[in-house]
Design a protein around this motif. Structure first.
Motif, short mmCIF file in Angstrom:
data_model
loop_
_atom_site.label_atom_id
_atom_site.label_comp_id
_atom_site.label_asym_id
_atom_site.label_seq_id
_atom_site.Cartn_x
_atom_site.Cartn_y
_atom_site.Cartn_z
N UNK A 137 14.94 16.22 21.42
CA UNK A 137 14.05 17.43 21.71
C UNK A 137 14.24 18.65 21.24
N UNK A 138 15.07 18.58 20.09
CA UNK A 138 15.46 20.21 19.76
C UNK A 138 14.23 20.59 18.45
N UNK A 139 13.59 21.74 18.76
CA UNK A 139 12.70 22.14 17.66
C UNK A 139 13.19 22.49 16.16
N UNK A 140 12.87 21.75 15.27
CA UNK A 140 13.54 21.94 14.02
C UNK A 140 12.32 22.21 13.16
N UNK A 141 11.25 22.70 13.52
CA UNK A 141 9.94 23.08 12.82
C UNK A 141 10.45 23.90 11.61
N UNK A 142 11.45 25.11 11.85
CA UNK A 142 11.57 26.17 10.96
C UNK A 142 12.44 25.38 9.67
N UNK A 143 12.95 24.63 9.69
CA UNK A 143 13.64 24.10 8.69
C UNK A 143 12.84 22.96 7.72
N UNK A 144 11.66 22.91 8.31
CA UNK A 144 10.40 21.90 7.53
C UNK A 144 9.25 22.39 7.48
N UNK A 145 9.04 23.58 6.94
CA UNK A 145 7.82 24.33 6.92
C UNK A 145 6.75 23.48 6.22
N UNK A 170 16.47 10.86 9.81
CA UNK A 170 16.56 11.10 11.23
C UNK A 170 15.24 10.83 11.97
N UNK A 171 15.59 10.48 13.17
CA UNK A 171 14.11 10.22 14.15
C UNK A 171 13.75 11.60 14.31
N UNK A 172 12.19 11.60 14.58
CA UNK A 172 11.67 12.90 14.56
C UNK A 172 10.39 12.60 15.30
N UNK A 173 9.92 13.60 16.27
CA UNK A 173 8.41 13.41 16.67
C UNK A 173 7.62 14.56 16.13
N UNK A 174 6.47 14.10 15.87
CA UNK A 174 5.43 15.32 15.43
C UNK A 174 4.21 15.49 16.39
N UNK A 175 4.28 16.65 16.87
CA UNK A 175 3.28 17.07 18.10
C UNK A 175 2.55 18.19 17.49
N UNK A 176 0.97 17.92 17.44
CA UNK A 176 0.21 18.77 16.96
C UNK A 176 -1.27 18.77 17.59
#
Length: 531
Positions: free
Chosen positions: A251-259, A233-239
């Protein structure tokens, strides 16, 4: 905005098929409704408004307390949609004469009322509303609006209403929380643009068009760069200083699924890439990644068994420097230098695929299936990173789909406009012992005329019911197109199809001549040698 006004908007959006007409309805609504209700409604339409206490099961229990169980069962079976059935069957208590709530009152009450009191709260609202507003309320609190308004369409509507560029709106969209009061103040000329500062916000992705034969013939090899199209799946990493986020393409925040990915983002940048599951450097089938998606928490065992990585494509920002106006070649050079210098764990670079002619490229693409890769991405060497799908800058050249002849086994009603039609189809193939076993589910690929014919056939040939699902006679063969076959422990057959869709209805083919499981298993990619 009262709930009846919001209900009217929803109804008009549902029965307004044209994109421009939807934009006009939304613009009129933005102009006429007050804050904070217009922002709450906008959040609901774009899927940003969620409630944890009001679940469909609670709504079913609530209506069951006011309705004869058999009447409820028959009504739900006929209508096929929970919210619509409740809206029509609800019997208000006599003597209730309270004014309908506003959207702001609904949100505040659902956020502050103890969980045990939520059913009585919703019942009181339902008693004050007519059928249309009841439908809107239930859709609102359970998160099932489905009125044909995407977040992108809503942003375009805001742009047309305010005469502000949609690209400018998208730049600040994820930095403003609902009910978006600072956003509306800016769009109405009453305030400065919202400043996300160093907040980890989502930047709109650049998308590709499917490559057609005419487009391929016009390509000059020297002007293009090729990459593999990976099956994740296409993702964007912003830090950065303001935090870390992993976003899906929408634009859905999926951070919790991929700690583990979040933990690896010890940098200040915005990156574009593909989220994959990989073991010992080998990309696993998409079915493995599916085990990690849509989870609010993930166990240590899940992380070990399905290790996530990101294959990087592009770099949008390095620290606070915006790289998007640079040509692709320059951004790629920056990304390679950044990656070599930063060496973030769980992240590698998607390699460029060298080619000197279109014929060479076509041969490489033909080998994508053997390598368990979706196909190729073609990107102009001089293309800036532009939000949205701009034709002629990026192409996706996917491998040709596979097909299999499968038998219709079960059918279920759809959602929205299809809530009265049996439009979701589970299909299967024959096992050696003569048993039909399911391999997938599809709900696209057919015409409206074919849908009507299938719906009538299903109603006349039902042999069993399992809640909302109907089992049917073995009488329909579908030619099913799909991108890949993958092993699956969730299916009795042991296999599942990737992106299945109905290619055609094989009215000419007896069900006995549909394909068998061995045929499908032979198409499975990355199959262990022991099998």
């Amino acid at each position: 905005m009262s709930l009846p006004a919001f209900a009217e908007l929803l109804e008009r959006l549902v029965f307004t098929p044209g994109r421009n007409a939807k934009l006009a309805l939304l613009g009129q609504w933005f102009a006429q409704q007050p804050d904070p209700d217009r922002g709450i409604g906008l959040a609901a339409l774009t899927g940003e408004l969620t409630f944890t206490a009001a679940k469909p099961a609670m709504i079913r229990e609530l209506v069951a307390s006011r309705t004869d169980p058999e009447l409820w069962r028959l009504s739900y079976d006929y209508v096929g949609d929970l919210a619509e059935t409740v809206a029509l069957i609800w019997q208000p208590r006599a003597g209730v004469n309270a004014p309908p709530p506003t959207l702001a009152e609904v949100v505040e009450a659902l956020e502050t009322t103890p969980k045990a009191e939520i059913p009585a709260l919703i019942a009181g609202w339902l008693d004050t509303l007519d059928a249309g507003a009841r439908l809107a309320l239930i859709k609102l609190v359970t998160g099932g609006l489905r009125v044909g308004v995407s977040a992108r369409l809503a942003r375009v509507a805001l742009a047309e209403w305010s005469s502000q560029a949609v690209e400018e709106i998208e730049e600040v969209w994820h930095g403003v929380a609902q009910p978006y009061t600072p956003l509306f103040r800016w769009l109405e000329g009453q305030g400065a643009p919202p400043d996300p500062r160093d907040a980890p916000i989502f930047r709109p992705l650049m998308l590709a068009h499917p490559l057609e034969e005419a487009d391929l013939a016009a390509l000059r090899p020297g002007e293009w760069r090729a990459e593999w199209k990976w099956d994740g799946i296409r993702v964007q990493l912003t830090a950065g200083p303001g935090g870390k986020r992993l976003f899906s393409r929408g634009g859905e925040d999926i951070s919790a699924a991929f700690p583990e990915i979040i933990a690896a983002m010890d940098f200040h940048a915005v990156l574009d890439g593909e989220l994959l599951v990989a073991r010992d450097g080998a990309v696993a089938p998409f079915a493995d990644l599916q085990q990690r998606l849509n989870r609010k928490t993930v166990t240590a065992k899940m992380q070990r068994d399905h290790p996530a990585v990101v294959r990087l494509y592009d770099q949008l920002f390095e620290a606070q420097e915006d790289l998007r106006a640079l040509p692709f070649d320059a951004r790629r050079a920056r990304l390679e230098a950044w990656h070599a210098r930063t060496a973030p764990p769980r992240m590698d670079l998607s390699a460029l695929v060298p080619f000197d002619s279109i014929d060479t490229l076509a041969g490489i693409r033909d080998g994508a299936r053997a390598a368990s890769i979706e196909g190729l991405m073609l990107k102009r060497a001089d293309a800036p990173y532009v939000a949205g799908r701009v034709k002629g800058l990026w192409w996706k050249w996917k491998r040709d789909p596979l097909t299999v002849d499968a038998v219709l086994m079960y059918a279920q009603r759809g959602h929205g406009k299809r809530s009265s039609f049996y439009s979701d189809y589970t299909f299967g193939v024959w096992r050696e012992d003569g048993e039909l076993v399911p391999i997938g589910k599809a709900y696209s690929g057919y015409t409206d005329e074919e849908l009507g014919w299938l719906d009538r056939w299903i109603r006349n040939n039902t042999i069993n019911r399992f809640g909302p699902v109907r089992e049917v006679e073995r009488g329909i063969v579908f030619e099913v197109a799909f991108d890949a076959a993958q092993l699956s422990s969730r299916h009795k057959s042991g296999v599942a199809l990737r992106f299945p869709r109905i290619a055609r209805i094989r009215r000419d083919k007896p069900v006995e001549e549909a394909d068998n499981l061995a045929t499908v298993m032979a198409l499975v990619e990355n199959r262990p040698a022991a099998d």
